[in-house]
Design an enzyme around this catalytic site. Structure first.
Site, short mmCIF file in Angstrom:
data_model
loop_
_atom_site.label_atom_id
_atom_site.label_comp_id
_atom_site.label_asym_id
_atom_site.label_seq_id
_atom_site.Cartn_x
_atom_site.Cartn_y
_atom_site.Cartn_z
N LYS A 195 2.14 4.54 1.16
CA LYS A 195 1.91 5.27 3.21
C LYS A 195 1.77 6.40 2.35
O LYS A 195 2.71 7.46 1.73
CB LYS A 195 4.04 4.65 3.42
CG LYS A 195 3.53 4.92 4.18
CD LYS A 195 5.03 4.78 5.69
CE LYS A 195 4.90 5.65 7.36
NZ LYS A 195 4.71 6.39 7.71
N GLU A 250 0.60 -1.10 0.08
CA GLU A 250 -0.41 -0.23 -0.10
C GLU A 250 0.96 0.71 -0.32
O GLU A 250 1.39 1.19 0.44
CB GLU A 250 -1.01 0.04 0.95
CG GLU A 250 -2.11 -0.89 1.31
CD GLU A 250 -3.01 -1.00 2.31
OE1 GLU A 250 -3.29 -1.96 2.86
OE2 GLU A 250 -2.56 0.03 3.23
#
Length: 614
Positions: A23, A21
Protein backbone atom coordinates in the site's frame (compact mmCIF):
# COMPACT_ATOMS: atom_id res chain seq x y z
CA UNK A 1 -16.08 7.06 -11.56
CA UNK A 2 -15.78 6.52 -7.79
CA UNK A 3 -12.99 4.07 -6.88
CA UNK A 4 -13.42 0.82 -4.99
CA UNK A 5 -12.05 1.23 -1.45
CA UNK A 6 -10.49 -1.19 1.06
CA UNK A 7 -11.66 -1.64 4.64
CA UNK A 8 -9.25 -1.20 7.56
CA UNK A 9 -8.32 -4.33 9.52
CA UNK A 10 -6.20 -4.85 12.62
CA UNK A 11 -5.87 -8.59 11.98
CA UNK A 12 -3.70 -10.06 9.22
CA UNK A 13 -5.97 -11.66 6.62
CA UNK A 14 -4.47 -15.07 5.87
CA UNK A 15 -5.40 -18.06 3.76
CA UNK A 16 -5.01 -19.35 0.23
CA UNK A 17 -7.73 -17.03 -1.08
CA UNK A 18 -5.79 -13.86 -0.13
CA UNK A 19 -3.05 -12.10 -2.10
CA UNK A 20 -1.05 -9.06 -0.97
CA UNK A 21 0.04 -5.76 -2.51
CA UNK A 22 2.14 -2.98 -1.01
CA UNK A 23 0.00 0.00 0.00
CA UNK A 24 1.41 3.36 -1.06
CA UNK A 25 0.53 6.70 0.47
CA UNK A 26 -0.44 9.19 -2.22
CA UNK A 27 -3.41 10.30 -4.30
CA UNK A 28 -5.75 7.59 -5.51
CA UNK A 29 -5.95 8.16 -9.28
CA UNK A 30 -7.93 6.62 -12.12
CA UNK A 31 -6.39 7.00 -15.57
CA UNK A 32 -8.80 7.25 -18.52
CA UNK A 33 -7.32 7.36 -22.01
CA UNK A 34 -9.24 7.02 -25.23
CA UNK A 35 -8.01 7.89 -28.70
CA UNK A 36 -8.69 11.59 -28.28
CA UNK A 37 -8.43 12.47 -24.61
CA UNK A 38 -6.48 11.58 -21.48
CA UNK A 39 -7.49 12.26 -17.87
CA UNK A 40 -6.20 11.37 -14.43
CA UNK A 41 -8.91 11.81 -11.80
CA UNK A 42 -8.52 11.78 -8.01
CA UNK A 43 -10.75 9.95 -5.55
CA UNK A 44 -12.65 13.21 -5.05
CA UNK A 45 -13.15 13.77 -8.78
CA UNK A 46 -10.37 16.37 -9.18
CA UNK A 47 -8.16 16.46 -12.32
CA UNK A 48 -4.50 15.72 -11.59
CA UNK A 49 -2.60 15.94 -14.89
CA UNK A 50 -2.27 19.75 -14.68
CA UNK A 51 -0.57 19.47 -11.28
CA UNK A 52 1.55 16.46 -12.31
CA UNK A 53 2.54 17.25 -15.90
CA UNK A 54 5.42 14.74 -15.79
CA UNK A 55 2.87 11.89 -15.93
CA UNK A 56 1.13 13.44 -18.93
CA UNK A 57 4.46 14.05 -20.69
CA UNK A 58 5.60 10.47 -20.12
CA UNK A 59 2.36 9.00 -21.46
CA UNK A 60 2.34 11.30 -24.48
CA UNK A 61 5.97 10.43 -25.22
CA UNK A 62 5.00 6.74 -25.27
CA UNK A 63 1.69 7.16 -27.08
CA UNK A 64 2.70 5.17 -30.16
CA UNK A 65 3.69 2.20 -28.02
CA UNK A 66 0.50 2.38 -25.92
CA UNK A 67 -1.92 3.29 -28.74
CA UNK A 68 -2.93 -0.34 -29.56
CA UNK A 69 -4.34 -0.69 -26.02
CA UNK A 70 -6.63 2.34 -26.14
CA UNK A 71 -9.24 3.06 -24.86
CA UNK A 72 -8.04 2.05 -21.40
CA UNK A 73 -8.91 2.72 -17.77
CA UNK A 74 -6.38 1.95 -15.03
CA UNK A 75 -6.70 2.22 -11.25
CA UNK A 76 -3.65 3.32 -9.31
CA UNK A 77 -1.90 5.60 -6.86
CA UNK A 78 -0.05 8.81 -7.72
CA UNK A 79 2.97 8.95 -5.42
CA UNK A 80 6.36 10.41 -4.69
CA UNK A 81 8.40 7.23 -4.29
CA UNK A 82 10.91 7.17 -1.46
CA UNK A 83 11.81 3.53 -2.05
CA UNK A 84 10.22 0.46 -3.63
CA UNK A 85 7.95 -0.04 -0.61
CA UNK A 86 7.27 3.48 0.63
CA UNK A 87 6.01 6.75 -0.81
CA UNK A 88 6.53 10.15 0.77
CA UNK A 89 3.18 11.56 1.93
CA UNK A 90 4.38 15.08 2.75
CA UNK A 91 5.95 15.60 -0.70
CA UNK A 92 2.85 14.55 -2.62
CA UNK A 93 0.76 16.81 -0.39
CA UNK A 94 2.96 19.81 -1.17
CA UNK A 95 2.78 19.02 -4.89
CA UNK A 96 -0.98 18.74 -4.70
CA UNK A 97 -1.29 22.25 -3.28
CA UNK A 98 0.90 23.92 -5.91
CA UNK A 99 -0.71 26.32 -8.37
CA UNK A 100 2.28 28.17 -9.89
CA UNK A 101 2.92 26.64 -13.31
CA UNK A 102 6.62 27.49 -13.22
CA UNK A 103 7.04 25.94 -9.76
CA UNK A 104 5.09 22.85 -10.83
CA UNK A 105 7.32 22.47 -13.91
CA UNK A 106 10.45 22.85 -11.78
CA UNK A 107 9.31 20.15 -9.34
CA UNK A 108 8.17 17.84 -12.12
CA UNK A 109 11.68 17.93 -13.58
CA UNK A 110 13.72 17.76 -10.36
CA UNK A 111 11.49 15.42 -8.31
CA UNK A 112 9.11 13.59 -10.64
CA UNK A 113 6.25 11.62 -9.17
CA UNK A 114 5.21 8.14 -10.30
CA UNK A 115 1.84 6.67 -11.24
CA UNK A 116 1.68 3.16 -9.75
CA UNK A 117 -0.98 0.97 -11.35
CA UNK A 118 -2.57 -1.93 -9.48
CA UNK A 119 -5.77 -2.65 -11.44
CA UNK A 120 -7.21 -2.50 -14.96
CA UNK A 121 -10.88 -1.69 -15.57
CA UNK A 122 -10.77 -1.40 -19.35
CA UNK A 123 -8.22 -2.17 -22.06
CA UNK A 124 -8.60 -2.01 -25.85
CA UNK A 125 -12.08 -0.75 -25.06
CA UNK A 126 -13.05 -4.01 -23.33
CA UNK A 127 -14.51 -3.63 -19.79
CA UNK A 128 -12.84 -5.88 -17.21
CA UNK A 129 -14.50 -4.81 -13.95
CA UNK A 130 -16.51 -8.02 -13.72
CA UNK A 131 -13.53 -10.31 -14.24
CA UNK A 132 -11.87 -11.73 -11.13
CA UNK A 133 -8.82 -10.10 -9.53
CA UNK A 134 -6.26 -12.65 -10.78
CA UNK A 135 -7.48 -12.33 -14.37
CA UNK A 136 -7.28 -8.54 -14.19
CA UNK A 137 -3.77 -8.67 -12.74
CA UNK A 138 -2.61 -11.04 -15.48
CA UNK A 139 -3.97 -8.70 -18.16
CA UNK A 140 -2.29 -5.74 -16.46
CA UNK A 141 1.04 -7.57 -16.08
CA UNK A 142 1.03 -8.59 -19.75
CA UNK A 143 0.39 -4.97 -20.76
CA UNK A 144 3.33 -3.67 -18.72
CA UNK A 145 5.64 -6.41 -19.95
CA UNK A 146 4.78 -5.92 -23.63
CA UNK A 147 5.11 -2.14 -23.30
CA UNK A 148 8.49 -2.50 -21.53
CA UNK A 149 7.28 -0.62 -18.46
CA UNK A 150 8.60 -1.36 -14.94
CA UNK A 151 7.14 -4.49 -13.37
CA UNK A 152 7.60 -3.19 -9.86
CA UNK A 153 7.92 0.26 -8.29
CA UNK A 154 11.39 1.73 -8.67
CA UNK A 155 12.12 5.27 -7.48
CA UNK A 156 15.24 5.54 -9.68
CA UNK A 157 13.46 4.53 -12.88
CA UNK A 158 12.50 7.43 -15.13
CA UNK A 159 9.65 5.42 -16.64
CA UNK A 160 7.02 7.07 -14.49
CA UNK A 161 4.15 4.62 -14.95
CA UNK A 162 4.88 1.40 -13.06
CA UNK A 163 3.15 -1.85 -12.09
CA UNK A 164 2.30 -2.89 -8.51
CA UNK A 165 2.76 -6.68 -8.25
CA UNK A 166 1.01 -9.02 -5.84
CA UNK A 167 2.61 -11.50 -3.42
CA UNK A 168 1.38 -14.88 -2.23
CA UNK A 169 3.31 -14.85 1.05
CA UNK A 170 2.27 -12.19 3.57
CA UNK A 171 5.43 -12.54 5.68
CA UNK A 172 7.71 -12.08 2.67
CA UNK A 173 6.23 -8.73 1.72
CA UNK A 174 5.48 -7.56 5.26
CA UNK A 175 9.15 -7.87 6.29
CA UNK A 176 10.11 -5.53 3.45
CA UNK A 177 7.30 -3.05 4.22
CA UNK A 178 8.45 -2.84 7.84
CA UNK A 179 12.14 -2.67 6.93
CA UNK A 180 11.59 0.13 4.42
CA UNK A 181 9.08 1.92 6.66
CA UNK A 182 6.18 1.57 4.22
CA UNK A 183 2.54 2.41 4.96
CA UNK A 184 1.27 -1.16 4.93
CA UNK A 185 -0.30 -3.75 2.64
CA UNK A 186 -3.65 -4.31 0.94
CA UNK A 187 -4.91 -7.91 1.06
CA UNK A 188 -7.20 -8.82 -1.85
CA UNK A 189 -9.32 -11.91 -2.37
CA UNK A 190 -8.43 -13.74 -5.57
CA UNK A 191 -11.99 -13.78 -6.91
CA UNK A 192 -13.03 -10.18 -6.13
CA UNK A 193 -14.67 -8.06 -8.81
CA UNK A 194 -14.00 -4.31 -9.11
CA UNK A 195 -17.04 -2.59 -7.57
CA UNK A 196 -17.39 1.13 -8.22
CA UNK A 197 -17.65 3.39 -5.17
CA UNK A 198 -17.88 0.49 -2.68
CA UNK A 199 -15.85 0.16 0.52
CA UNK A 200 -15.43 -3.57 0.46
CA UNK A 201 -14.23 -6.31 2.81
CA UNK A 202 -12.78 -8.13 -0.22
CA UNK A 203 -9.92 -5.59 -0.05
CA UNK A 204 -8.44 -5.12 3.42
CA UNK A 205 -5.76 -2.58 4.36
CA UNK A 206 -3.38 -3.61 7.13
CA UNK A 207 -1.14 -0.78 8.25
CA UNK A 208 2.41 -0.51 9.54
CA UNK A 209 1.72 1.30 12.81
CA UNK A 210 4.21 3.14 14.98
CA UNK A 211 3.59 3.38 18.73
CA UNK A 212 4.12 6.24 21.16
CA UNK A 213 3.64 6.59 24.91
CA UNK A 214 2.10 9.97 25.69
CA UNK A 215 -0.18 11.76 28.17
CA UNK A 216 -3.58 13.39 27.77
CA UNK A 217 -3.78 17.17 28.13
CA UNK A 218 -7.30 18.06 26.93
CA UNK A 219 -10.69 16.85 25.76
CA UNK A 220 -12.51 18.61 22.91
CA UNK A 221 -16.19 18.86 23.80
CA UNK A 222 -17.45 19.53 20.27
CA UNK A 223 -16.14 16.32 18.67
CA UNK A 224 -14.90 14.03 21.46
CA UNK A 225 -11.19 14.11 20.58
CA UNK A 226 -8.54 13.51 23.25
CA UNK A 227 -5.38 15.63 22.88
CA UNK A 228 -2.01 14.08 23.73
CA UNK A 229 1.49 15.41 24.31
CA UNK A 230 5.00 14.45 25.39
CA UNK A 231 7.71 16.23 27.36
CA UNK A 232 10.72 17.86 25.75
CA UNK A 233 13.09 19.56 28.22
CA UNK A 234 10.22 20.00 30.70
CA UNK A 235 8.05 21.61 28.02
CA UNK A 236 4.75 20.04 26.95
CA UNK A 237 4.84 19.30 23.20
CA UNK A 238 1.56 18.50 21.44
CA UNK A 239 1.77 15.56 19.02
CA UNK A 240 -1.89 15.20 18.00
CA UNK A 241 -5.31 13.96 19.04
CA UNK A 242 -7.25 10.69 18.79
CA UNK A 243 -10.81 9.40 18.94
CA UNK A 244 -10.63 6.03 17.18
CA UNK A 245 -9.65 2.79 18.87
CA UNK A 246 -11.47 3.36 22.17
CA UNK A 247 -14.26 1.00 23.16
CA UNK A 248 -17.44 2.80 24.31
CA UNK A 249 -16.83 1.93 27.98
CA UNK A 250 -13.15 3.05 27.72
CA UNK A 251 -14.18 6.35 26.15
CA UNK A 252 -16.78 6.97 28.82
CA UNK A 253 -14.37 6.15 31.66
CA UNK A 254 -11.65 8.35 30.19
CA UNK A 255 -14.05 11.26 29.83
CA UNK A 256 -15.19 10.90 33.46
CA UNK A 257 -11.58 10.87 34.70
CA UNK A 258 -10.78 14.02 32.72
CA UNK A 259 -13.93 15.73 33.95
CA UNK A 260 -13.18 14.86 37.59
CA UNK A 261 -9.56 16.07 37.36
CA UNK A 262 -9.91 19.12 35.15
CA UNK A 263 -7.70 22.14 35.79
CA UNK A 264 -9.62 24.46 33.49
CA UNK A 265 -12.52 24.52 31.04
CA UNK A 266 -13.76 26.82 28.28
CA UNK A 267 -16.39 26.63 25.56
CA UNK A 268 -14.38 24.11 23.55
CA UNK A 269 -11.99 22.19 25.82
CA UNK A 270 -11.62 20.54 29.20
CA UNK A 271 -7.99 20.72 30.33
CA UNK A 272 -6.04 18.38 32.64
CA UNK A 273 -2.52 18.27 34.04
CA UNK A 274 -0.24 15.53 32.62
CA UNK A 275 -1.18 12.38 34.51
CA UNK A 276 -3.10 9.93 32.28
CA UNK A 277 -0.65 7.94 30.14
CA UNK A 278 -1.76 6.07 27.03
CA UNK A 279 -0.16 4.32 24.09
CA UNK A 280 -1.27 5.54 20.68
CA UNK A 281 -0.55 3.93 17.33
CA UNK A 282 -0.19 6.06 14.20
CA UNK A 283 1.24 5.95 10.67
CA UNK A 284 3.86 8.69 10.65
CA UNK A 285 4.54 12.29 11.61
CA UNK A 286 3.26 14.98 9.27
CA UNK A 287 3.99 18.63 10.10
CA UNK A 288 4.75 17.66 13.70
CA UNK A 289 1.49 15.77 14.27
CA UNK A 290 0.57 12.09 14.17
CA UNK A 291 -1.23 10.83 11.07
CA UNK A 292 -4.21 8.51 11.61
CA UNK A 293 -3.73 8.09 15.39
CA UNK A 294 -5.65 5.29 17.14
CA UNK A 295 -5.85 4.54 20.86
CA UNK A 296 -3.96 1.32 21.60
CA UNK A 297 -3.93 0.88 25.38
CA UNK A 298 -3.70 2.60 28.74
CA UNK A 299 -0.20 2.75 30.26
CA UNK A 300 -0.80 2.73 34.00
CA UNK A 301 2.80 1.54 34.45
CA UNK A 302 4.18 4.86 33.16
CA UNK A 303 4.41 8.35 34.59
CA UNK A 304 4.21 11.44 32.35
CA UNK A 305 7.96 11.93 32.78
CA UNK A 306 8.47 8.65 30.89
CA UNK A 307 6.66 10.10 27.89
CA UNK A 308 9.38 12.09 26.16
CA UNK A 309 9.84 13.55 22.72
CA UNK A 310 13.20 11.78 22.55
CA UNK A 311 11.67 8.29 22.88
CA UNK A 312 8.92 9.35 20.49
CA UNK A 313 11.46 10.22 17.78
CA UNK A 314 13.54 7.10 18.48
CA UNK A 315 10.54 4.91 17.71
CA UNK A 316 9.76 6.63 14.41
CA UNK A 317 11.51 3.93 12.43
CA UNK A 318 10.78 0.22 12.50
CA UNK A 319 13.88 -1.92 12.57
CA UNK A 320 14.10 -5.60 11.61
CA UNK A 321 14.19 -8.00 14.55
CA UNK A 322 17.72 -9.13 13.68
CA UNK A 323 19.11 -5.56 13.90
CA UNK A 324 19.72 -4.60 17.52
CA UNK A 325 20.75 -0.94 17.78
CA UNK A 326 23.19 -0.86 20.69
CA UNK A 327 23.82 2.32 22.73
CA UNK A 328 21.34 4.44 20.73
CA UNK A 329 22.12 7.56 22.81
CA UNK A 330 25.86 7.42 22.10
CA UNK A 331 27.10 10.83 20.86
CA UNK A 332 28.84 10.60 17.48
CA UNK A 333 29.17 14.26 16.46
CA UNK A 334 29.15 17.35 18.66
CA UNK A 335 28.18 20.09 16.21
CA UNK A 336 25.77 19.27 14.75
CA UNK A 337 24.71 17.09 17.66
CA UNK A 338 24.13 13.58 16.31
CA UNK A 339 23.54 10.49 18.42
CA UNK A 340 23.85 6.94 17.19
CA UNK A 341 20.09 6.50 16.70
CA UNK A 342 20.03 9.69 14.60
CA UNK A 343 22.77 8.26 12.41
CA UNK A 344 20.98 4.93 11.99
CA UNK A 345 17.81 6.83 11.03
CA UNK A 346 19.80 8.74 8.41
CA UNK A 347 21.09 5.52 6.86
CA UNK A 348 17.58 4.07 6.75
CA UNK A 349 16.13 7.16 5.09
CA UNK A 350 19.01 7.68 2.64
CA UNK A 351 19.17 3.99 1.67
CA UNK A 352 16.98 4.26 -1.48
CA UNK A 353 19.43 6.81 -2.89
CA UNK A 354 22.67 5.31 -1.58
CA UNK A 355 22.17 1.54 -1.95
CA UNK A 356 22.07 1.54 -5.79
CA UNK A 357 25.67 2.79 -5.76
CA UNK A 358 26.79 0.17 -3.23
CA UNK A 359 25.09 -2.69 -5.07
CA UNK A 360 27.51 -5.45 -6.10
CA UNK A 361 30.57 -3.39 -5.10
CA UNK A 362 33.47 -4.59 -2.94
CA UNK A 363 33.01 -2.35 0.08
CA UNK A 364 35.67 -0.69 2.19
CA UNK A 365 34.40 1.19 5.24
CA UNK A 366 36.01 3.49 7.77
CA UNK A 367 34.70 2.80 11.25
CA UNK A 368 34.63 5.27 14.12
CA UNK A 369 34.08 3.19 17.30
CA UNK A 370 34.14 6.34 19.46
CA UNK A 371 32.38 8.60 17.00
CA UNK A 372 34.22 11.61 15.69
CA UNK A 373 35.90 11.93 19.10
CA UNK A 374 38.26 8.95 18.67
CA UNK A 375 40.55 7.26 16.17
CA UNK A 376 39.01 5.54 13.13
CA UNK A 377 40.19 2.43 11.29
CA UNK A 378 39.72 0.95 7.82
CA UNK A 379 37.82 -2.30 7.41
CA UNK A 380 37.95 -4.39 4.25
CA UNK A 381 37.58 -7.94 5.58
CA UNK A 382 34.14 -8.88 6.81
CA UNK A 383 34.44 -9.66 10.56
CA UNK A 384 33.67 -13.21 11.68
CA UNK A 385 30.85 -12.00 13.94
CA UNK A 386 28.85 -10.55 11.01
CA UNK A 387 25.29 -11.94 10.82
CA UNK A 388 24.37 -14.49 8.17
CA UNK A 389 22.42 -12.01 6.04
CA UNK A 390 25.59 -10.02 5.27
CA UNK A 391 26.75 -10.96 1.75
CA UNK A 392 30.47 -11.23 1.01
CA UNK A 393 32.80 -11.91 -1.91
CA UNK A 394 36.46 -12.92 -1.98
CA UNK A 395 38.90 -10.79 -3.98
CA UNK A 396 42.68 -10.82 -3.64
CA UNK A 397 42.32 -12.96 -0.48
CA UNK A 398 40.07 -10.35 1.15
CA UNK A 399 36.50 -11.27 2.10
CA UNK A 400 34.72 -8.03 1.18
CA UNK A 401 31.23 -7.07 2.33
CA UNK A 402 28.68 -6.57 -0.47
CA UNK A 403 26.06 -4.12 0.76
CA UNK A 404 23.07 -5.02 -1.41
CA UNK A 405 20.33 -4.64 1.18
CA UNK A 406 19.12 -2.24 3.83
CA UNK A 407 19.71 -4.69 6.68
CA UNK A 408 23.42 -4.82 5.85
CA UNK A 409 23.60 -1.02 5.70
CA UNK A 410 21.88 -0.72 9.10
CA UNK A 411 24.18 -3.35 10.59
CA UNK A 412 27.23 -1.44 9.31
CA UNK A 413 25.76 1.73 10.80
CA UNK A 414 25.42 -0.01 14.14
CA UNK A 415 29.10 -0.95 13.80
CA UNK A 416 29.72 2.82 13.40
CA UNK A 417 30.91 2.65 9.82
CA UNK A 418 30.85 6.33 8.78
CA UNK A 419 32.47 6.22 5.35
CA UNK A 420 31.55 3.88 2.49
CA UNK A 421 34.22 3.59 -0.21
CA UNK A 422 33.57 1.67 -3.42
CA UNK A 423 35.59 0.67 -6.52
CA UNK A 424 34.79 2.04 -9.96
CA UNK A 425 33.23 -1.23 -11.09
CA UNK A 426 30.75 -3.82 -9.86
CA UNK A 427 31.57 -7.45 -9.15
CA UNK A 428 29.67 -8.30 -12.34
CA UNK A 429 31.63 -5.95 -14.59
CA UNK A 430 34.93 -6.61 -16.35
CA UNK A 431 35.76 -2.93 -16.67
CA UNK A 432 34.84 0.46 -15.20
CA UNK A 433 31.17 1.19 -14.57
CA UNK A 434 31.89 4.91 -14.59
CA UNK A 435 34.64 7.48 -14.93
CA UNK A 436 35.13 9.71 -11.88
CA UNK A 437 37.27 12.85 -11.77
CA UNK A 438 38.36 13.57 -8.20
CA UNK A 439 39.06 17.31 -7.94
CA UNK A 440 41.03 17.61 -4.73
CA UNK A 441 42.31 21.10 -3.80
CA UNK A 442 45.22 21.48 -1.37
CA UNK A 443 42.86 22.68 1.40
CA UNK A 444 39.21 23.53 2.01
CA UNK A 445 40.16 27.21 1.77
CA UNK A 446 41.13 26.49 -1.83
CA UNK A 447 37.73 24.93 -2.65
CA UNK A 448 37.30 27.59 -5.33
CA UNK A 449 39.88 25.72 -7.42
CA UNK A 450 37.64 22.65 -7.44
CA UNK A 451 34.71 24.79 -8.59
CA UNK A 452 36.83 26.33 -11.34
CA UNK A 453 38.03 22.91 -12.54
CA UNK A 454 34.52 21.44 -12.44
CA UNK A 455 33.06 24.22 -14.56
CA UNK A 456 35.85 23.92 -17.12
CA UNK A 457 35.28 20.15 -17.33
CA UNK A 458 31.54 20.73 -17.65
CA UNK A 459 32.19 22.98 -20.66
CA UNK A 460 34.21 20.23 -22.32
CA UNK A 461 31.56 17.60 -21.63
CA UNK A 462 28.84 19.79 -23.10
CA UNK A 463 30.87 20.19 -26.28
CA UNK A 464 31.42 16.43 -26.42
CA UNK A 465 27.72 15.74 -25.64
CA UNK A 466 28.62 13.67 -22.58
CA UNK A 467 26.20 13.22 -19.66
CA UNK A 468 27.85 14.10 -16.36
CA UNK A 469 26.92 14.27 -12.68
CA UNK A 470 28.68 16.03 -9.83
CA UNK A 471 28.87 15.66 -6.07
CA UNK A 472 30.90 17.03 -3.20
CA UNK A 473 33.54 14.72 -1.81
CA UNK A 474 32.20 15.56 1.64
CA UNK A 475 35.68 16.71 2.60
CA UNK A 476 37.32 19.48 0.56
CA UNK A 477 36.74 18.71 -3.10
CA UNK A 478 34.32 17.83 -5.89
CA UNK A 479 33.88 14.64 -7.90
CA UNK A 480 32.51 14.44 -11.44
CA UNK A 481 30.91 11.23 -12.73
CA UNK A 482 30.49 9.94 -16.28
CA UNK A 483 28.27 6.83 -16.09
CA UNK A 484 29.27 4.12 -18.60
CA UNK A 485 27.50 1.02 -19.93
CA UNK A 486 28.64 -2.16 -18.16
CA UNK A 487 31.28 -4.47 -19.66
CA UNK A 488 32.06 -2.09 -22.51
CA UNK A 489 35.34 -0.30 -21.80
CA UNK A 490 38.68 -1.09 -20.15
CA UNK A 491 40.65 1.02 -17.69
CA UNK A 492 43.34 1.51 -20.34
CA UNK A 493 40.71 3.01 -22.61
CA UNK A 494 39.23 5.31 -19.97
CA UNK A 495 42.78 6.37 -19.01
CA UNK A 496 43.13 7.90 -22.49
CA UNK A 497 40.18 10.13 -21.65
CA UNK A 498 41.11 11.03 -18.06
CA UNK A 499 44.66 11.89 -19.15
CA UNK A 500 43.30 14.05 -21.97
CA UNK A 501 41.02 16.02 -19.61
CA UNK A 502 43.80 16.43 -17.03
CA UNK A 503 46.22 17.69 -19.66
CA UNK A 504 43.61 20.09 -20.98
CA UNK A 505 43.09 21.63 -17.52
CA UNK A 506 46.82 22.04 -16.95
CA UNK A 507 47.28 23.61 -20.37
CA UNK A 508 44.29 25.88 -19.86
CA UNK A 509 45.35 27.17 -16.44
CA UNK A 510 48.80 25.94 -15.27
CA UNK A 511 48.72 28.35 -12.33
CA UNK A 512 45.65 26.61 -10.92
CA UNK A 513 46.00 22.94 -11.88
CA UNK A 514 48.73 20.31 -11.90
CA UNK A 515 49.25 16.60 -12.56
CA UNK A 516 52.39 16.62 -10.39
CA UNK A 517 52.44 13.50 -8.17
CA UNK A 518 54.83 14.96 -5.56
CA UNK A 519 52.94 17.10 -3.05
CA UNK A 520 55.93 19.32 -2.38
CA UNK A 521 55.99 20.30 -6.05
CA UNK A 522 52.29 21.18 -6.37
CA UNK A 523 52.34 24.46 -4.50
CA UNK A 524 48.80 25.80 -4.06
CA UNK A 525 47.52 24.20 -7.23
CA UNK A 526 44.71 21.63 -7.48
CA UNK A 527 46.00 18.16 -8.22
CA UNK A 528 44.12 16.46 -11.08
CA UNK A 529 44.57 12.80 -10.18
CA UNK A 530 43.70 11.05 -13.44
CA UNK A 531 45.76 8.00 -12.40
CA UNK A 532 43.45 7.36 -9.43
CA UNK A 533 40.75 6.10 -11.80
CA UNK A 534 42.02 2.53 -11.98
CA UNK A 535 41.11 -1.02 -11.05
CA UNK A 536 41.29 -1.62 -7.30
CA UNK A 537 41.09 2.08 -6.43
CA UNK A 538 38.06 3.42 -4.57
CA UNK A 539 35.95 6.58 -4.24
CA UNK A 540 33.52 7.71 -1.55
CA UNK A 541 29.97 6.60 -2.42
CA UNK A 542 27.23 9.15 -3.17
CA UNK A 543 25.36 10.13 0.02
CA UNK A 544 27.98 8.50 2.26
CA UNK A 545 28.73 10.43 5.46
CA UNK A 546 32.31 11.54 6.08
CA UNK A 547 34.31 11.47 9.27
CA UNK A 548 34.55 15.24 9.47
CA UNK A 549 33.76 17.34 12.52
CA UNK A 550 30.83 18.94 10.63
CA UNK A 551 29.19 15.55 9.79
CA UNK A 552 29.37 16.34 6.08
CA UNK A 553 28.05 14.09 3.33
CA UNK A 554 29.34 13.24 -0.15
CA UNK A 555 26.34 15.07 -1.55
CA UNK A 556 25.10 14.86 -5.17
CA UNK A 557 24.57 18.32 -6.65
CA UNK A 558 22.74 19.93 -9.52
CA UNK A 559 25.20 21.57 -11.91
CA UNK A 560 23.57 24.97 -11.37
CA UNK A 561 24.60 24.72 -7.70
CA UNK A 562 28.27 24.66 -8.66
CA UNK A 563 29.19 28.32 -8.27
CA UNK A 564 31.07 30.66 -5.95
CA UNK A 565 28.43 30.21 -3.22
CA UNK A 566 28.92 26.44 -2.95
CA UNK A 567 30.38 25.15 0.35
CA UNK A 568 31.07 21.54 1.33
CA UNK A 569 30.03 22.16 4.95
CA UNK A 570 26.50 23.12 3.86
CA UNK A 571 25.72 19.46 3.19
CA UNK A 572 25.43 17.73 6.55
CA UNK A 573 23.66 14.58 7.77
CA UNK A 574 20.73 16.37 9.49
CA UNK A 575 19.77 18.31 6.33
CA UNK A 576 20.19 15.70 3.59
CA UNK A 577 16.76 14.03 3.69
CA UNK A 578 14.99 17.39 3.81
CA UNK A 579 17.14 18.52 0.87
CA UNK A 580 16.05 15.52 -1.20
CA UNK A 581 12.40 16.07 -0.35
CA UNK A 582 12.66 19.76 -1.27
CA UNK A 583 15.02 19.63 -4.26
CA UNK A 584 14.93 16.02 -5.43
CA UNK A 585 17.79 13.61 -6.05
CA UNK A 586 20.33 15.09 -8.50
CA UNK A 587 21.44 11.56 -9.45
CA UNK A 588 17.94 10.23 -10.19
CA UNK A 589 18.71 9.76 -13.92
CA UNK A 590 22.21 8.38 -13.32
CA UNK A 591 21.59 4.74 -14.27
CA UNK A 592 19.43 5.65 -17.25
CA UNK A 593 22.35 7.76 -18.55
CA UNK A 594 24.66 4.72 -18.70
CA UNK A 595 23.08 3.45 -21.91
CA UNK A 596 22.73 6.93 -23.44
CA UNK A 597 26.37 7.93 -22.93
CA UNK A 598 28.12 8.79 -26.24
CA UNK A 599 31.57 7.81 -25.05
CA UNK A 600 32.50 5.45 -27.88
CA UNK A 601 33.01 8.14 -30.57
CA UNK A 602 35.15 10.23 -28.17
CA UNK A 603 37.32 7.21 -27.40
CA UNK A 604 37.79 6.51 -31.12
CA UNK A 605 39.02 10.07 -31.65
CA UNK A 606 41.50 9.71 -28.77
CA UNK A 607 42.76 6.39 -30.10
CA UNK A 608 43.51 8.04 -33.42
CA UNK A 609 45.01 11.04 -31.61
CA UNK A 610 42.77 13.25 -33.69
CA UNK A 611 41.86 15.38 -30.70
CA UNK A 612 38.97 17.84 -31.00
CA UNK A 613 39.69 21.53 -30.77
CA UNK A 614 38.56 22.60 -27.29
Amino acid sequence: MKPMLPSLTFEVPKGNDWLYEVKYDGFRAILHWDHNEMSLISRNGKPLLNIFPEICSFLEANKEKLKPYLPLTFDGELVFLENAYKSQFSTIQVRGRMRSLSRIAEKAKASPCHLLIFDVLKIKGKPLKNEDYLSRKKTLYDFFKKCNLPLMPDEMNTKLVQYIPFFNDFNEIWEKVVLFNGEGIVAKQKTNKWEEGKRTTLWLKYKNWKYVSCFITAYEKTNGYFYVSVYQDNMVISIGQFIFGLKPDEKKALFEIIKANKTDEDNKYIYVEPAICVEVKYLELYEGQMREPHFHQFRFDLSPNDCTYHQFIQKQKNFPSDIDVTHPDKPLWAEPSIQKIDYIHYLQEISPYMLPFLKNRLLTVIRYPHGIFGDPFYQKNCPEYAPEFVETEMSDEINYIICNQLKTLLWLGNQLAFEFHIPFQTTLSKGPSEIVFDLDPPSRDAFGLAIKAALLIKEIFEQLELISFIKTSGNKGLQIYLPLPENTYTYDETRLFTAFIAQYLVTKDPASFTIERMKKNRGNRLYVDYIQHAEGKTIIAPYSPRGTKEATVAAPLYWEEVNEHLKVENFQIPQMIKRIHNKGNPFHTYFEAKEKQKFGPILEILRNKNLPSL
